[in-house]
Design a protein around this motif. Structure first.
Motif, PDB file in Angstrom:
ATOM      1  N   UNK A 169       0.806  -1.311  -0.161  1.00  0.00           N
ATOM      2  CA  UNK A 169      -0.302  -0.054  -0.174  1.00  0.00           C
ATOM      3  C   UNK A 169       1.021   1.157   0.253  1.00  0.00           C
ATOM      4  N   UNK A 170       0.608   2.562  -0.816  1.00  0.00           N
ATOM      5  CA  UNK A 170       1.172   3.778  -0.982  1.00  0.00           C
ATOM      6  C   UNK A 170       0.393   4.332  -0.302  1.00  0.00           C
ATOM      7  N   UNK A 172       9.033   9.928  -7.796  1.00  0.00           N
ATOM      8  CA  UNK A 172      10.215  10.181  -7.409  1.00  0.00           C
ATOM      9  C   UNK A 172      10.817   9.159  -5.953  1.00  0.00           C
ATOM     10  N   UNK A 173       9.055   9.452  -5.391  1.00  0.00           N
ATOM     11  CA  UNK A 173       9.814   8.889  -3.839  1.00  0.00           C
ATOM     12  C   UNK A 173      10.193   6.897  -3.779  1.00  0.00           C
ATOM     13  N   UNK A 223       9.977   7.610   3.585  1.00  0.00           N
ATOM     14  CA  UNK A 223       9.955   6.258   4.486  1.00  0.00           C
ATOM     15  C   UNK A 223       9.281   5.675   4.181  1.00  0.00           C
ATOM     16  N   UNK A 224       7.548   5.841   4.030  1.00  0.00           N
ATOM     17  CA  UNK A 224       6.785   4.843   4.439  1.00  0.00           C
ATOM     18  C   UNK A 224       6.380   3.820   3.536  1.00  0.00           C
ATOM     19  N   UNK A 225       6.874   3.888   2.348  1.00  0.00           N
ATOM     20  CA  UNK A 225       7.428   3.044   1.431  1.00  0.00           C
ATOM     21  C   UNK A 225       8.533   2.263   2.274  1.00  0.00           C
ATOM     22  N   UNK A 226       9.164   2.480   2.260  1.00  0.00           N
ATOM     23  CA  UNK A 226      10.324   1.773   2.594  1.00  0.00           C
ATOM     24  C   UNK A 226      10.055   0.647   3.412  1.00  0.00           C
ATOM     25  N   UNK A 260       7.278  -4.303   5.776  1.00  0.00           N
ATOM     26  CA  UNK A 260       6.427  -5.143   7.086  1.00  0.00           C
ATOM     27  C   UNK A 260       5.642  -6.683   6.138  1.00  0.00           C
ATOM     28  N   UNK A 261       5.802  -5.792   4.973  1.00  0.00           N
ATOM     29  CA  UNK A 261       5.491  -6.814   3.889  1.00  0.00           C
ATOM     30  C   UNK A 261       6.055  -8.617   3.631  1.00  0.00           C
TER      31      UNK A 261
END
Length: 349
Positions: free
Chosen positions: A169-170, A177-178, A218-221, A226-227
């Motif tokens: 989830x994004x 770019x993120x 940071x949220x993507x990382x 987590x996945x």
């Protein structure tokens, strides 16, 4: 119970009964034992010994026959104290080498393990089983590809060529770019590490390094970690089973068919099988589980012979072996499983 609890005559009679059972699956009577041993003992004398062995819990008498069969305790005693395990012949080693190494051309560890499972099934007339921990895969590259406004495909590539895809989830408003920034950041830290090792490393440097990323990256990382991190809890490993149909051969009674049905139900319960195979990772060498010695196979009365295999760093990364009825040919299967596990360990280096 120790071997000293039996005198020589009792050992030979017990050995003869167990070996006959492993060969035929049938109860063994005193006359057959007398003929097999060639001892100058009357069937009556042998029956007395058999009665003593039954009293000790090593044998039991099924209601359909006056002969005796080994109990699970008896089988365990036989394997631990009396079984003579030889080595594979040169031809058997070559056969295993050819079949397993042929799968290396696929450049996939999972394909090698699948072939090993199929090969063990064919050679043993049982079901070949392999447990491999994807969470222990050594990483080479990660990439995030947006597939929906709020979802991306995280592509994870292992050093051995394995590729895993997961949907993550994004956060809303994430610029392209993120995704690139998050991928570059992870790639800088994951080379040669497992997911768990990457997580520990990022926790160690989090306050310093994550300041280099904007909040959305940071949220993507975090989402990507987590996945895969969840796999260790939700799906502890990948289970490969081949040759279940072998277990349907030579069924002579309805209770045999019911036993196999229960075994198939056990194999469908993937989590329990994985937990059982995980027990084999707690020590070196071949491990043998017989019937009710483990809760998973307590109803089906099956045996499991497994051995761990290792990666290039000598870490145990999975187990492989054979599932079958309790009257497996242990003397042949044990060295077969041991040799295959060592071969897989060499291939995975």
């Amino acid at each position: 119970m120790s071997l000293s609890d039996l005198d020589k005559r009792s050992r030979e009679i017990f050995r003869s009964i167990v070996e006959s059972y492993l060969d035929t699956g049938e109860p063994v009577g005193s006359r057959n034992v007398s003929r097999a041993l060639g001892m100058s003992l009357s069937p009556a004398s042998i029956r007395n010994v058999m009665s003593d062995l039954e009293h000790m819990g090593l044998l039991h008498s099924p209601h359909t026959s006056a002969g005796r069969l080994p109990t699970e305790v008896g089988l365990r005693f036989f394997i631990d104290a009396l079984l003579e395990v030889g080595d594979l012949s040169k031809e058997e080693r070559q056969q295993i080498d050819v079949q397993v190494r042929a799968s290396q051309q696929a450049n996939s560890a999972e394909q090698v393990l699948t072939e090993a499972s199929q090969m063990l099934s064919g050679l043993s007339s049982g079901a070949g089983v392999v447990l491999t921990h994807k969470s222990d895969m050594r990483l080479k590259h990660i990439e995030f590809v947006r597939i929906e406004p709020l979802k991306a495909l995280a592509i994870l590539v292992g050093e051995d060529g394995q590729v895993e895809n997961r949907v993550v989830d994004l956060p809303a408003g994430l610029p392209p770019s993120a995704l690139v920034e998050a991928g570059n950041y992870l790639n800088a830290h994951l080379q040669g590490r497992t997911i768990n090792e990457v997580r520990k490393e990022l926790e160690r440097v989090r306050d310093v390094d994550l300041a280099e990323l904007d909040l959305l990256s940071q949220k993507v990382v975090d989402a990507g970690l987590a996945v895969w991190g969840g796999d260790a809890i939700q799906e502890p490993g990948t289970l490969i089973v081949r040759g279940r149909s072998n277990l349907l051969t030579d069924l002579e009674a309805s209770d045999d068919l019911e036993r196999i049905r229960l075994l198939f139900d056990d194999l469908e319960n993937k989590r329990d099988v994985i937990q059982l195979l995980g027990l084999a990772e707690k020590g070196d060498g071949v491990r043998i589980f017989i019937g009710s010695e483990n809760n998973l196979f307590s109803l089906s009365g099956s045996s499991l012979i497994v051995s761990p295999y290792r990666d290039s760093n000598q870490r145990i990364v999975g187990v492989l072996g054979i599932i079958g009825p309790t009257r497996l040919n242990y003397a042949r299967v044990i060295p077969m499983v041991d040799y295959t596990a060592k071969l897989i360990s060499r291939i995975l280096k």
